[in-house]
Design a protein around this motif. Structure first.
Motif, PDB file in Angstrom:
ATOM      1  N   CYS A   8       0.851  -1.186   0.000  1.00 40.29           N
ATOM      2  CA  CYS A   8       0.000   0.000   0.000  1.00 40.29           C
ATOM      3  C   CYS A   8       0.888   1.237   0.000  1.00 40.29           C
ATOM      4  CB  CYS A   8      -0.884   0.002   1.243  1.00 40.29           C
ATOM      5  SG  CYS A   8      -2.044   1.378   1.281  1.00 40.29           S
ATOM      6  N   GLN A  57      -2.909  -1.931  -2.743  1.00 36.07           N
ATOM      7  CA  GLN A  57      -3.738  -0.721  -2.671  1.00 36.07           C
ATOM      8  C   GLN A  57      -2.878   0.477  -3.065  1.00 36.07           C
ATOM      9  OE1 GLN A  57      -5.627   0.956   1.121  1.00 36.07           O
ATOM     10  NE2 GLN A  57      -7.382   0.279  -0.089  1.00 36.07           N
ATOM     11  N   HIS A 178      -3.330  -2.217   4.170  1.00 29.59           N
ATOM     12  CA  HIS A 178      -4.085  -1.227   3.408  1.00 29.59           C
ATOM     13  C   HIS A 178      -4.637  -0.137   4.317  1.00 29.59           C
ATOM     14  CE1 HIS A 178      -4.707  -4.196  -0.166  1.00 29.59           C
ATOM     15  NE2 HIS A 178      -3.451  -3.997   0.159  1.00 29.59           N
TER      16      HIS A 178
END
Ligand SMILES: Nc1nc2c(ncn2[C@@H]2O[C@H](COP(=O)(O)OP(=O)(O)OP(=O)(O)O)[C@@H](O)[C@H]2O)c(=O)[nH]1
Ligand SMILES: [Mg+2]
Length: 299
Positions: A8, A57, A178
């Motif tokens: 992420c 992400q 995330h």
């Protein structure tokens, strides 16, 4: 990405005005989030778009075009909004159009000296290229400008090579949990997005006629079960601008309202009642206090 590691990170999309940054964000997300137009300086605020794909992400940050013209408070605000992000991200996408390298591009590259983040040069609008073989010399020339992590030619508008770009971005994201739930696309409220959609219709409707001295404020946003009531005011700086926006017999304002209403309704999947006003507030774009009152706050 083939591994199953959770990744992420933040990716800044920067560049001078009108190069296609917001179009790129929208096409990466597969939805219209950030407003776009043929006019430079369309984006005024940072806006994030989150793309979640299984273990990845990617949090993209669209920013206002960085420009050299100084002066008014709104211009300074927009440059601040664009530049402030550079140190806080994991990847920088520096967007330039295929056509030309300008002093403004050079000024942006000079800022990279102060950041320790990989920069991907995104060469956009390659659909405008007449002959494919003309691309290579351009890319070679761009290589000399900075030690980019990669140089990736794309057409944001036609979705050309966006997959390739995304894969390169994903490979640079750090291992991390995330930050957002998988179904969240942005951190902005519907109220904010509604104001932006109205401003987009305003900019598109008026083309070159209106300078950058209009802004939109939502006065009321009321959700009822079967309809959402939105009351919004368009602020301009002179009576002349006000009458341009209203148009003959109010036709312009009506058309802006109709287009905005349709798009907002589609976005939230509900009926919209939209009430639009135009008001004059002299000098707002160069008045720090007025700017804050109109939603151009610290960032
Ligand atoms: N031909 C072509 N036009 C594009 C492409 N990407 C964007 N455009 C057009 O370029 C214009 C500017 O696009 P925006 O996405 O609003 O540009 P921006 O960089 O976000 O501009 P600011 O927010 O003003 O800094 C629009 O008319 C887009 O349709 C592309 O790949 N090809
Ligand atoms: Mg933009």
């Amino acid at each position: 990405m083939k591994d199953n590691i959770s990744r992420c990170g933040y990716i800044a999309i920067i560049g001078r005005p009108n190069v296609g940054k917001s179009t790129l964000l929208n096409h990466i997300l597969g939805m219209k989030l950030s407003i776009t137009s043929r006019k430079p300086q369309t984006t005024r605020h940072q806006i994030i778009g989150v793309k979640t794909l299984a273990n990845i992400q990617a949090v993209f940050v669209d920013t206002p075009g960085i420009h050299q013209r100084r002066g008014s408070a709104i211009n300074k605000y927009m440059n601040r909004a664009a530049v402030s992000v550079l140190n806080d991200v994991d990847v920088i996408l520096f967007v330039v159009p295929l056509a030309s390298w300008t002093e403004e591009d050079q000024a942006i590259v000079n800022r990279f000296k102060y950041v320790d983040v990989p920069v991907i040069l995104v060469v956009n609008k390659i659909d405008r290229l007449k002959k494919k073989r003309d691309l290579l010399p351009v890319l070679k020339q761009l290589q000399t400008k900075y030690s980019f992590h990669a140089i990736i030619p794309v057409s944001a508008l036609n979705n050309t090579n966006l997959d390739g770009l995304e894969q390169t971005v994903f490979s640079l994201l750090p291992e991390a949990e995330h930050f957002f739930p998988p179904d969240q696309v942005t951190d902005r409220s519907m109220r904010f997005l509604a104001a932006e959609i109205i401003r987009e219709k305003l900019v598109r409707e008026l083309g070159q006629e209106l300078p950058y001295t209009s802004t939109v404020m939502i006065d009321r946003y009321e959700e009822r079960p079967d309809i959402v009531h939105i009351h919004a005011t368009i602020f301009v700086e002179t009576d002349g601008q006000k009458s341009i926006i209203i148009g003959r017999k109010g036709e312009r304002l009506k058309s802006i309202g109709t287009h905005a209403r349709k798009e907002i309704a589609e976005m939230i999947n509900n009926k919209i009642y939209l009430n639009l006003w135009v008001k004059v507030r002299e000098g707002w774009s160069n008045d720090e206090k007025a700017l804050r009152g109109l939603g151009y706050g610290e960032q």
